[in-house]
Design a protein around this motif. Structure first.
Motif, PDB file in Angstrom:
ATOM      1  N   PRO A  64       0.815  -1.225   0.000  1.00 58.51           N
ATOM      2  CA  PRO A  64       0.000   0.000   0.000  1.00 58.51           C
ATOM      3  C   PRO A  64       0.848   1.276   0.000  1.00 58.51           C
ATOM      4  O   PRO A  64       0.532   2.242  -0.700  1.00 58.51           O
ATOM      5  CB  PRO A  64      -0.824  -0.123   1.286  1.00 58.51           C
ATOM      6  CG  PRO A  64      -0.886  -1.580   1.553  1.00 58.51           C
ATOM      7  CD  PRO A  64       0.416  -2.130   1.085  1.00 58.51           C
ATOM      8  N   LEU A  65       1.931   1.286   0.786  1.00 53.38           N
ATOM      9  CA  LEU A  65       2.793   2.460   0.835  1.00 53.38           C
ATOM     10  C   LEU A  65       3.538   2.658  -0.485  1.00 53.38           C
ATOM     11  O   LEU A  65       3.662   3.786  -0.980  1.00 53.38           O
ATOM     12  CB  LEU A  65       3.789   2.328   1.995  1.00 53.38           C
ATOM     13  CG  LEU A  65       4.702   3.515   2.257  1.00 53.38           C
ATOM     14  CD1 LEU A  65       3.898   4.786   2.444  1.00 53.38           C
ATOM     15  CD2 LEU A  65       5.568   3.265   3.478  1.00 53.38           C
ATOM     16  N   LEU A  66       3.988   1.545  -1.077  1.00 54.36           N
ATOM     17  CA  LEU A  66       4.662   1.651  -2.379  1.00 54.36           C
ATOM     18  C   LEU A  66       3.706   2.177  -3.447  1.00 54.36           C
ATOM     19  O   LEU A  66       4.073   3.014  -4.271  1.00 54.36           O
ATOM     20  CB  LEU A  66       5.201   0.279  -2.799  1.00 54.36           C
ATOM     21  CG  LEU A  66       6.538  -0.157  -2.195  1.00 54.36           C
ATOM     22  CD1 LEU A  66       6.846  -1.598  -2.576  1.00 54.36           C
ATOM     23  CD2 LEU A  66       7.662   0.759  -2.622  1.00 54.36           C
ATOM     24  N   GLY A  67       2.464   1.708  -3.417  1.00 54.55           N
ATOM     25  CA  GLY A  67       1.484   2.175  -4.390  1.00 54.55           C
ATOM     26  C   GLY A  67       1.179   3.656  -4.220  1.00 54.55           C
ATOM     27  O   GLY A  67       1.007   4.378  -5.201  1.00 54.55           O
ATOM     28  N   HIS A  68       1.139   4.096  -2.955  1.00 59.68           N
ATOM     29  CA  HIS A  68       0.894   5.518  -2.671  1.00 59.68           C
ATOM     30  C   HIS A  68       2.017   6.387  -3.239  1.00 59.68           C
ATOM     31  O   HIS A  68       1.764   7.458  -3.802  1.00 59.68           O
ATOM     32  CB  HIS A  68       0.786   5.705  -1.159  1.00 59.68           C
ATOM     33  CG  HIS A  68       0.776   7.136  -0.723  1.00 59.68           C
ATOM     34  ND1 HIS A  68      -0.230   8.017  -1.039  1.00 59.68           N
ATOM     35  CD2 HIS A  68       1.675   7.849   0.012  1.00 59.68           C
ATOM     36  CE1 HIS A  68       0.038   9.210  -0.522  1.00 59.68           C
ATOM     37  NE2 HIS A  68       1.187   9.133   0.113  1.00 59.68           N
ATOM     38  N   LEU A  69       3.259   5.918  -3.120  1.00 54.56           N
ATOM     39  CA  LEU A  69       4.397   6.694  -3.610  1.00 54.56           C
ATOM     40  C   LEU A  69       4.521   6.618  -5.129  1.00 54.56           C
ATOM     41  O   LEU A  69       4.854   7.609  -5.790  1.00 54.56           O
ATOM     42  CB  LEU A  69       5.694   6.191  -2.948  1.00 54.56           C
ATOM     43  CG  LEU A  69       5.784   6.419  -1.431  1.00 54.56           C
ATOM     44  CD1 LEU A  69       6.959   5.654  -0.842  1.00 54.56           C
ATOM     45  CD2 LEU A  69       5.908   7.893  -1.110  1.00 54.56           C
ATOM     46  N   LEU A  74       7.286   8.750  -7.114  1.00 48.21           N
ATOM     47  CA  LEU A  74       8.297   9.093  -6.121  1.00 48.21           C
ATOM     48  C   LEU A  74       9.085   7.854  -5.727  1.00 48.21           C
ATOM     49  O   LEU A  74       8.597   6.727  -5.860  1.00 48.21           O
ATOM     50  CB  LEU A  74       7.628   9.690  -4.872  1.00 48.21           C
ATOM     51  CG  LEU A  74       6.933  11.044  -5.076  1.00 48.21           C
ATOM     52  CD1 LEU A  74       6.082  11.383  -3.875  1.00 48.21           C
ATOM     53  CD2 LEU A  74       7.972  12.129  -5.323  1.00 48.21           C
ATOM     54  N   PRO A  75      10.311   8.017  -5.227  1.00 48.16           N
ATOM     55  CA  PRO A  75      11.098   6.867  -4.772  1.00 48.16           C
ATOM     56  C   PRO A  75      10.510   6.264  -3.498  1.00 48.16           C
ATOM     57  O   PRO A  75       9.617   6.852  -2.868  1.00 48.16           O
ATOM     58  CB  PRO A  75      12.487   7.470  -4.516  1.00 48.16           C
ATOM     59  CG  PRO A  75      12.227   8.912  -4.268  1.00 48.16           C
ATOM     60  CD  PRO A  75      11.049   9.278  -5.110  1.00 48.16           C
ATOM     61  N   SER A  76      11.006   5.105  -3.100  1.00 49.24           N
ATOM     62  CA  SER A  76      10.510   4.437  -1.899  1.00 49.24           C
ATOM     63  C   SER A  76      11.071   5.141  -0.666  1.00 49.24           C
ATOM     64  O   SER A  76      12.257   5.045  -0.364  1.00 49.24           O
ATOM     65  CB  SER A  76      10.918   2.954  -1.909  1.00 49.24           C
ATOM     66  OG  SER A  76      12.302   2.825  -2.172  1.00 49.24           O
ATOM     67  N   LEU A  77      10.206   5.853   0.049  1.00 48.23           N
ATOM     68  CA  LEU A  77      10.595   6.629   1.227  1.00 48.23           C
ATOM     69  C   LEU A  77      10.064   5.951   2.481  1.00 48.23           C
ATOM     70  O   LEU A  77       8.899   5.543   2.542  1.00 48.23           O
ATOM     71  CB  LEU A  77      10.045   8.056   1.127  1.00 48.23           C
ATOM     72  CG  LEU A  77      10.522   8.846  -0.092  1.00 48.23           C
ATOM     73  CD1 LEU A  77       9.697  10.121  -0.258  1.00 48.23           C
ATOM     74  CD2 LEU A  77      12.000   9.174   0.023  1.00 48.23           C
ATOM     75  N   LYS A  78      10.922   5.849   3.484  1.00 53.33           N
ATOM     76  CA  LYS A  78      10.585   5.081   4.686  1.00 53.33           C
ATOM     77  C   LYS A  78       9.624   5.826   5.621  1.00 53.33           C
ATOM     78  O   LYS A  78       8.698   5.249   6.176  1.00 53.33           O
ATOM     79  CB  LYS A  78      11.868   4.729   5.451  1.00 53.33           C
ATOM     80  CG  LYS A  78      11.645   3.819   6.645  1.00 53.33           C
ATOM     81  CD  LYS A  78      12.962   3.422   7.281  1.00 53.33           C
ATOM     82  CE  LYS A  78      12.745   2.466   8.459  1.00 53.33           C
ATOM     83  NZ  LYS A  78      14.010   2.086   9.093  1.00 53.33           N
ATOM     84  N   TYR A  79       9.847   7.131   5.810  1.00 59.48           N
ATOM     85  CA  TYR A  79       9.074   7.890   6.787  1.00 59.48           C
ATOM     86  C   TYR A  79       8.183   8.913   6.099  1.00 59.48           C
ATOM     87  O   TYR A  79       8.627   9.642   5.214  1.00 59.48           O
ATOM     88  CB  TYR A  79      10.003   8.626   7.764  1.00 59.48           C
ATOM     89  CG  TYR A  79      10.941   7.716   8.514  1.00 59.48           C
ATOM     90  CD1 TYR A  79      10.476   6.869   9.515  1.00 59.48           C
ATOM     91  CD2 TYR A  79      12.301   7.700   8.228  1.00 59.48           C
ATOM     92  CE1 TYR A  79      11.335   6.031  10.207  1.00 59.48           C
ATOM     93  CE2 TYR A  79      13.174   6.873   8.913  1.00 59.48           C
ATOM     94  CZ  TYR A  79      12.682   6.038   9.900  1.00 59.48           C
ATOM     95  OH  TYR A  79      13.545   5.208  10.575  1.00 59.48           O
ATOM     96  N   LEU A  80       6.917   8.965   6.517  1.00 60.22           N
ATOM     97  CA  LEU A  80       5.970   9.959   6.022  1.00 60.22           C
ATOM     98  C   LEU A  80       5.368  10.697   7.216  1.00 60.22           C
ATOM     99  O   LEU A  80       4.964  10.077   8.193  1.00 60.22           O
ATOM    100  CB  LEU A  80       4.846   9.305   5.211  1.00 60.22           C
ATOM    101  CG  LEU A  80       5.241   8.544   3.933  1.00 60.22           C
ATOM    102  CD1 LEU A  80       4.007   7.951   3.282  1.00 60.22           C
ATOM    103  CD2 LEU A  80       5.961   9.463   2.960  1.00 60.22           C
ATOM    104  N   ARG A  81       5.336  12.027   7.130  1.00 61.28           N
ATOM    105  CA  ARG A  81       4.752  12.845   8.187  1.00 61.28           C
ATOM    106  C   ARG A  81       3.894  13.945   7.563  1.00 61.28           C
ATOM    107  O   ARG A  81       4.188  14.415   6.468  1.00 61.28           O
ATOM    108  CB  ARG A  81       5.836  13.484   9.065  1.00 61.28           C
ATOM    109  CG  ARG A  81       6.661  12.486   9.873  1.00 61.28           C
ATOM    110  CD  ARG A  81       5.847  11.804  10.957  1.00 61.28           C
ATOM    111  NE  ARG A  81       6.665  10.949  11.792  1.00 61.28           N
ATOM    112  CZ  ARG A  81       6.944   9.674  11.529  1.00 61.28           C
ATOM    113  NH1 ARG A  81       6.456   9.109  10.429  1.00 61.28           N
ATOM    114  NH2 ARG A  81       7.692   8.966  12.348  1.00 61.28           N
ATOM    115  N   GLU A  82       2.854  14.346   8.280  1.00 60.51           N
ATOM    116  CA  GLU A  82       1.958  15.390   7.793  1.00 60.51           C
ATOM    117  C   GLU A  82       2.115  16.661   8.609  1.00 60.51           C
ATOM    118  O   GLU A  82       2.348  16.615   9.822  1.00 60.51           O
ATOM    119  CB  GLU A  82       0.497  14.927   7.886  1.00 60.51           C
ATOM    120  CG  GLU A  82      -0.004  14.220   6.662  1.00 60.51           C
ATOM    121  CD  GLU A  82      -1.513  13.984   6.709  1.00 60.51           C
ATOM    122  OE1 GLU A  82      -2.191  14.643   7.517  1.00 60.51           O
ATOM    123  OE2 GLU A  82      -1.994  13.137   5.954  1.00 60.51           O
TER     124      GLU A  82
END
Length: 205
Positions: A64-69, A74-82
């Motif tokens: 799911p995270l890979l699909g979102h990126l 975008l490249p595969s990013l480990k941390y996401l913050r809002e």
């Protein structure tokens, strides 16, 4: 609320100013951070900017995270913050933030997870006084009375007792930026920052 940046704690060292004064500083490797998503009032009910940090191999992320990126290429990013913002004007997906968004002398708030100390006793965790150390005393490091009797017949939640110490989110406010190394994206902050070297750090203006 302004956009912050994510980084990694490198460690502590000392910095000498123009007068030769030694200042204890914490070195933080910040960014580069990429805007991965822009949330607006019309689509999500609030205005926010989602920021990603630290590129890793794809195998370390779930699908799911890979699909979102990948949706935003975008490249595969480990941390996401809002970060909540009043207006999303001037922001766009794939926009990059780094150390050049800060200035020397500016004060920032730094959040990170503190060093875990494991299961700790009363004196270490809550600074209780110890008991008598003389011969015959059986209360050296014990807690003593916890105050509960027939009424209320229980211990109130939140009572200062032994337990897990550290490993919690801690925010240190108003840390001054002493120096900025734009080539290596390093910030030197006056004072100590919570967490071990290598810990994820969130910096906000």
């Amino acid at each position: 609320m302004s956009i912050g940046i994510l980084g990694t704690k490198v460690g502590m060292t000392q910095f000498f100013d123009e007068t030769g004064l030694s200042i204890p500083v914490t070195a933080i490797q910040v960014g580069p951070c990429v805007i991965t998503q822009i949330k607006s009032m019309s689509t999500d009910g609030y205005n926010a900017i989602q920021v990603g940090y630290k590129q890793v191999v794809e195998q370390k992320l779930n699908k799911p995270l890979l699909g979102h990126l990948r949706k935003s290429q975008l490249p595969s990013l480990k941390y996401l913050r809002e970060y909540l913002v009043e207006s999303i004007d001037g922001f766009e997906v794939s926009q990059v933030f780094s150390s050049d968004m800060f200035e020397v002398g500016q004060k920032v708030n730094v959040s990170s997870k503190s060093v875990g100390k494991g299961f700790s006793g009363y004196q270490k965790r809550h600074h209780f006084s110890r008991g008598p150390m003389s011969h015959g005393s059986k209360n050296h490091r014990q807690p003593g009375s916890i105050g509960a009797g027939t009424t209320p017949g229980r211990v109130y939640p939140g009572k200062n007792m032994a337990g897990q110490m550290g490993n919690k989110k801690v925010t240190i406010k108003n840390l001054q930026i002493v120096s900025i190394n734009t080539e290596n994206d390093l910030l030197l902050l006056k004072g100590a920052v919570p967490g071990k070297p290598g810990a994820l750090v969130k910096i906000s203006k």
